[in-house]
Scaffold this active site. Sequence first.
Site, PDB file in Angstrom:
ATOM      1  N   CYS A  57       0.639  -1.351   0.084  1.00  0.00           N
ATOM      2  CA  CYS A  57       0.016  -0.004   0.097  1.00  0.00           C
ATOM      3  C   CYS A  57       0.676   1.284   0.189  1.00  0.00           C
ATOM      4  O   CYS A  57       0.375   2.388   0.033  1.00  0.00           O
ATOM      5  CB  CYS A  57      -1.013   0.005   1.498  1.00  0.00           C
ATOM      6  SG  CYS A  57       0.079  -0.185   2.733  1.00  0.00           S
TER       7      CYS A  57
ATOM      8  N   CYS B 229      -1.389  -5.761   6.397  1.00  0.00           N
ATOM      9  CA  CYS B 229      -0.798  -4.984   7.616  1.00  0.00           C
ATOM     10  C   CYS B 229      -0.121  -5.952   8.220  1.00  0.00           C
ATOM     11  O   CYS B 229       1.046  -5.797   8.920  1.00  0.00           O
ATOM     12  CB  CYS B 229      -1.901  -4.217   8.374  1.00  0.00           C
ATOM     13  SG  CYS B 229      -2.771  -3.051   7.535  1.00  0.00           S
TER      14      CYS B 229
HETATM   15 FE1  FES Z   1      -0.907   0.009   4.576  1.00  0.00          FE
HETATM   16 FE2  FES Z   1      -1.855  -1.120   6.734  1.00  0.00          FE
HETATM   17  S1  FES Z   1      -3.003   0.077   5.195  1.00  0.00           S
HETATM   18  S2  FES Z   1       0.094  -1.457   5.989  1.00  0.00           S
END
Ligand code: FES
Length: 125
Positions: free
Chosen positions: A35, A104
């Site tokens: 992300c 995550c």
């Molecule tokens: Fe990017 Fe958690 S949303 S690592």
Amino acid sequence: MKKISSKIIVEHLAQPKNFGKMTKPDGAALVIGQCGDTMEMYIKINDGKITEVLFYTDGCKITTACGSIATEMVKGQTIKNALKLSPANVIDKLHDLLGSNVHCAILAVTTLHKALADYLLKRGL
Ligand code: FES
């Protein structure tokens, strides 16, 4: 986004454990997640065990909780045991973690494993 309601997440968000950066770690890593968020991990090893571990992230709240939980799970553990930690172990602690936030936990555990690899490689182990 689903409301973050897990008591464990709330606890680890209110007071993340082991959050920060370390000077002169025995092993360290910085990983950029899919992300774009980053996580850093720093470890101190003594007699084959993780005596100190810190993480730092610019990621989301769930990422912070994952880093907090992952570091808590390996502190005091042997390197071998720490390498057995998987994202699934962290996810199990975050009972209502959304499927879309699985990355995550992967980011936290990957960064930990890379910090351990950094330590092992520096010592030719
Ligand atoms: Fe990017 Fe958690 S949303 S690592």
